[in-house]
Design an enzyme around this catalytic site. Structure first.
Site, PDB file in Angstrom:
ATOM      1  N   ARG A 134       0.831  -1.210   0.000  1.00 54.17           N
ATOM      2  CA  ARG A 134       0.000   0.000   0.000  1.00 54.17           C
ATOM      3  C   ARG A 134       0.865   1.260   0.000  1.00 54.17           C
ATOM      4  O   ARG A 134       0.538   2.258  -0.663  1.00 54.17           O
ATOM      5  CB  ARG A 134      -0.918  -0.015   1.225  1.00 54.17           C
TER       6      ARG A 134
ATOM      7  N   HIS B 288       0.636   4.401  -2.509  1.00 52.13           N
ATOM      8  CA  HIS B 288       0.421   5.778  -2.053  1.00 52.13           C
ATOM      9  C   HIS B 288       1.589   6.686  -2.433  1.00 52.13           C
ATOM     10  O   HIS B 288       1.406   7.894  -2.592  1.00 52.13           O
ATOM     11  CB  HIS B 288       0.170   5.811  -0.545  1.00 52.13           C
TER      12      HIS B 288
ATOM     13  N   HIS C 101      -6.258  -5.779  -2.187  1.00 53.40           N
ATOM     14  CA  HIS C 101      -7.125  -5.881  -1.008  1.00 53.40           C
ATOM     15  C   HIS C 101      -7.428  -7.338  -0.664  1.00 53.40           C
ATOM     16  O   HIS C 101      -8.293  -7.627   0.147  1.00 53.40           O
ATOM     17  CB  HIS C 101      -8.411  -5.074  -1.208  1.00 53.40           C
TER      18      HIS C 101
ATOM     19  N   ASN D 107      -3.149   8.525   5.017  1.00 58.54           N
ATOM     20  CA  ASN D 107      -1.932   7.813   5.427  1.00 58.54           C
ATOM     21  C   ASN D 107      -1.767   7.708   6.939  1.00 58.54           C
ATOM     22  O   ASN D 107      -1.131   6.776   7.439  1.00 58.54           O
ATOM     23  CB  ASN D 107      -0.697   8.524   4.866  1.00 58.54           C
TER      24      ASN D 107
HETATM   25  C1  HEM Z   1      -8.956   1.342  -6.044  1.00 56.76           C
HETATM   26  C2  HEM Z   1      -8.833   2.304  -5.164  1.00 56.76           C
HETATM   27  C3  HEM Z   1      -8.400   2.048  -3.754  1.00 56.76           C
HETATM   28  C4  HEM Z   1      -8.997   2.514  -2.645  1.00 56.76           C
HETATM   29  C5  HEM Z   1     -10.216   3.403  -2.585  1.00 56.76           C
HETATM   30  C6  HEM Z   1      -8.277   1.981  -1.518  1.00 56.76           C
HETATM   31  C7  HEM Z   1      -8.590   2.250  -0.191  1.00 56.76           C
HETATM   32  C8  HEM Z   1      -8.040   1.582   0.871  1.00 56.76           C
HETATM   33  C9  HEM Z   1      -8.441   1.763   2.240  1.00 56.76           C
HETATM   34  C10 HEM Z   1      -9.486   2.748   2.736  1.00 56.76           C
HETATM   35  C11 HEM Z   1      -7.729   0.902   2.987  1.00 56.76           C
HETATM   36  C12 HEM Z   1      -7.821   0.704   4.480  1.00 56.76           C
HETATM   37  C13 HEM Z   1      -7.012   1.726   5.241  1.00 56.76           C
HETATM   38  C14 HEM Z   1      -7.322   1.610   6.722  1.00 56.76           C
HETATM   39  O1  HEM Z   1      -8.461   1.931   7.072  1.00 56.76           O
HETATM   40  O2  HEM Z   1      -6.457   1.152   7.477  1.00 56.76           O
HETATM   41  C15 HEM Z   1      -6.857   0.182   2.099  1.00 56.76           C
HETATM   42  C16 HEM Z   1      -5.977  -0.781   2.501  1.00 56.76           C
HETATM   43  C17 HEM Z   1      -5.077  -1.385   1.652  1.00 56.76           C
HETATM   44  N1  HEM Z   1      -4.876  -1.079   0.322  1.00 56.76           N
HETATM   45 FE1  HEM Z   1      -6.087   0.030  -0.825  1.00 56.76          FE
HETATM   46  N2  HEM Z   1      -7.256   1.217  -1.967  1.00 56.76           N
HETATM   47  C18 HEM Z   1      -7.283   1.230  -3.330  1.00 56.76           C
HETATM   48  C19 HEM Z   1      -6.370   0.616  -4.169  1.00 56.76           C
HETATM   49  C20 HEM Z   1      -5.259  -0.056  -3.737  1.00 56.76           C
HETATM   50  C21 HEM Z   1      -4.156  -0.433  -4.576  1.00 56.76           C
HETATM   51  C22 HEM Z   1      -4.019  -0.090  -6.053  1.00 56.76           C
HETATM   52  C23 HEM Z   1      -3.278  -1.101  -3.783  1.00 56.76           C
HETATM   53  C24 HEM Z   1      -1.944  -1.681  -4.122  1.00 56.76           C
HETATM   54  C25 HEM Z   1      -1.612  -2.123  -5.299  1.00 56.76           C
HETATM   55  C26 HEM Z   1      -3.863  -1.156  -2.458  1.00 56.76           C
HETATM   56  C27 HEM Z   1      -3.326  -1.827  -1.396  1.00 56.76           C
HETATM   57  C28 HEM Z   1      -3.882  -1.866  -0.144  1.00 56.76           C
HETATM   58  C29 HEM Z   1      -3.425  -2.755   0.901  1.00 56.76           C
HETATM   59  C30 HEM Z   1      -2.367  -3.840   0.764  1.00 56.76           C
HETATM   60  C31 HEM Z   1      -4.168  -2.440   2.038  1.00 56.76           C
HETATM   61  C32 HEM Z   1      -4.007  -3.044   3.428  1.00 56.76           C
HETATM   62  C33 HEM Z   1      -3.003  -2.195   4.190  1.00 56.76           C
HETATM   63  C34 HEM Z   1      -2.599  -2.718   5.544  1.00 56.76           C
HETATM   64  O3  HEM Z   1      -3.045  -3.788   5.958  1.00 56.76           O
HETATM   65  O4  HEM Z   1      -1.787  -2.034   6.186  1.00 56.76           O
HETATM   66  N3  HEM Z   1      -5.044  -0.486  -2.466  1.00 56.76           N
HETATM   67  N4  HEM Z   1      -7.051   0.627   0.816  1.00 56.76           N
END
Ligand code: HEM
Ligand code: NAG
Ligand code: NAG
Ligand code: NAG
Ligand code: NAG
Ligand code: NAG
Ligand code: NAG
Ligand code: NAG
Ligand code: NAG
Ligand code: NAG
Ligand code: NAG
Ligand code: NAG
Ligand code: NAG
Length: 344
Positions: free
Chosen positions: A59, A63, A190, A91
């Site tokens: 992530r 970002h 995700h 973030n």
């Molecule tokens: C399509 C649009 C996307 C949105 C709206 C989005 C939004 C989010 C949100 C809101 C979270 C949770 C944050 C939290 O509340 O702790 C999250 C987690 C995450 N996102 Fe996305 N995301 C998107 C695309 C992506 C992309 C393109 C990647 C990587 C290639 C990604 C990788 C991740 C990962 C791995 C997590 C888990 C992070 C953790 O466990 O620390 N996301 N994302």
């Protein structure tokens, strides 16, 4: 062709094959041959202690790339005069793994001082995280340089919101030259990691004037989520839920099966089945895990090339969380690039 011409021709082809934009696979082959393995060791060690590091680093790379390109701007600390990306709501406090990048950077600096950029270390670390969680491996074209500007406002403006609908998601990725299909493919990240309650609170309380809960969310799952998440949760409330309820720790295509079963956690996850052609991609990925993994690797490589600094642009930071300060020589010569925005 005469032998020398032939040799030149093949050398040229090999060069073409290795070049991705201005980045090259094995950019540090001679300048720092241990760079990629030192990063891999740092990520593996951190992952052994806390497996949440892997989703955190994937992530973090996303970002970084969506805000001013993949220039490690996400790693810079705020200063007295500037609130940096890492302190923007998307973030802070959810982004994790900064200490792993710092550890990798120290190991790499000890082996090859001022040679390997923080932006490349982050790209390598994301790749290693995909290997650790999904056995998904790809070569990372490298040679990125580090930026010197990091603005919270740009993180707020460029990182897609979990409240986005399909059109907004497509537009957000199109703004980075990523296709709708690549958006669907990358959302498969995700398949691992977690979200804080505040990221999906809109779906489980006060959804509309007729229903407290989003009708496109499984109602059994909504009950469970309401049990876990108080309605006054904020992004600082330390309660998290796995993004993929089926295989929460494995980077695979089960995330898409969850979305098809109305078990997608975020509004933006469920949005992938609200448009016919996105939904077709979701079904295809759900049915074809190998095909998705290949597309995911390719899309990660493409995402990793967004607006990169190369050549003599930017700098090689010595400490990933602060821009280099101008040397006394540069100051006396009047050649210093004074950081005006992010500075220490
Ligand atoms: C399509 C649009 C996307 C949105 C709206 C989005 C939004 C989010 C949100 C809101 C979270 C949770 C944050 C939290 O509340 O702790 C999250 C987690 C995450 N996102 Fe996305 N995301 C998107 C695309 C992506 C992309 C393109 C990647 C990587 C290639 C990604 C990788 C991740 C990962 C791995 C997590 C888990 C992070 C953790 O466990 O620390 N996301 N994302
Ligand atoms: C680095 O070495 C690898 C493996 O030999 C090779 O595939 C790659 O093209 C090399 N890259 C550069 C820039 O020399
Ligand atoms: C191990 O992970 C925990 C969080 O799960 C963290 O607090 C601790 O600092 C980590 N230890 C090492 C040595 O990385
Ligand atoms: C930061 O702000 C302080 C107080 O406004 C000012 O004195 C200082 O020159 C600024 N530093 C930079 C690098 O802009
Ligand atoms: C992938 O990770 C494993 C450890 O899980 C490691 O042994 C292997 O070398 C890694 N593969 C690559 C190509 O980095
Ligand atoms: C998506 O959201 C935008 C901005 O709020 C809105 O204009 C648009 O109508 C929405 N699209 C769909 C399909 O809901
Ligand atoms: C997208 O591609 C266009 C045309 O090549 C280019 O001008 C633009 O800078 C690219 N945008 C990003 C964010 O890479
Ligand atoms: C969906 O259709 C639009 C235009 O009709 C196109 O731009 C987009 O790439 C398609 N998405 C997918 C995932 O194929
Ligand atoms: C739901 O919305 C109403 C009106 O906007 C507000 O008064 C109430 O506090 C909200 N309840 C929750 C649980 O957020
Ligand atoms: C509920 O909201 C919709 C618009 O979102 C509105 O048309 C409708 O009148 C509202 N119903 C009640 C009972 O407030
Ligand atoms: C949130 O609500 C819970 C009860 O559901 C309460 O115990 C807690 O004090 C509240 N927290 C805040 C910050 O209002
Ligand atoms: C995926 O598999 C399901 C059930 O096996 C089937 O109904 C659907 O048509 C398949 N979709 C695609 C795109 O292959
Ligand atoms: C950032 O670095 C670039 C390239 O080194 C330089 O041209 C620019 O002036 C610097 N900007 C700031 C705000 O320090």
């Amino acid at each position: 062709m005469s032998p020398p011409v032939k040799l030149f021709f093949f050398a040229f082809l090999a060069l073409l094959a290795a070049v991705h934009g201005d980045l090259q696979i094995g950019f540090y082959n001679t300048s720092c041959p241990t760079a990629e393995s030192l990063v891999q060791q740092a990520v593996a060690a951190a992952f052994a202690n806390n497996s949440g590091i892997a989703p955190g680093l994937i992530r973090m790379h996303f970002h970084d790339c969506f805000v001013r390109g993949c220039d490690a701007s996400v790693l810079l600390d705020s200063t007295a005069n500037n609130t940096a990306e890492k302190d923007a709501p998307p973030n802070n406090p959810s982004l994790r793994g900064f200490e792993v990048i710092a550890a990798a950077k120290s190991a790499v600096e000890a082996a090859c001082p001022q040679t390997v950029s923080c932006a490349d270390i982050l790209a390598f670390a994301a790749r290693d995280s995909a290997n650790l969680t999904g056995n998904i491996f790809y070569q990372v074209p490298s040679g990125r340089r580090d930026g010197n500007v990091s603005l919270a406002s740009e993180a707020n403006a460029n990182i897609p919101s979990p409240l986005f609908n399909a059109t907004q998601l497509i537009n957000s990725f199109a703004g980075k030259n990523l296709t709708a299909d690549e958006m669907v493919t990358l959302s498969g990240a995700h398949s691992i990691g977690v979200a804080h309650c505040s990221s999906f609170l809109n779906r489980i309380y006060n959804f509309s004037n007729t229903s407290d809960v989003d009708p496109t969310l499984s109602s059994a799952y909504a009950d469970l989520l309401r049990n876990k998440c108080p309605s006054n949760s904020t992004r600082f409330t330390p309660i998290t839920v796995s993004l993929d309820i089926i295989t929460p720790a494995v980077l695979d295509s089960m995330y898409y099966k969850g979305v098809l079963l109305t078990l997608g956690l975020l509004t933006s996850d469920q949005a992938l089945v609200t448009e016919a052609n996105l939904s077709a991609a979701v079904q295809e990925n759900a049915n074809n895990s190998g095909g998705w993994a290949t597309k995911f690797a390719q899309a990660m490589v493409k995402m990793g090339q967004i607006q990169v600094l190369t050549g003599t642009q930017g700098e090689i930071r010595t400490n990933c969380s602060v821009v280099n300060s101008a040397s006394l020589g540069d100051v006396l010569m009047g050649t210093a690039h004074r950081p005006e925005v992010a500075t220490s």
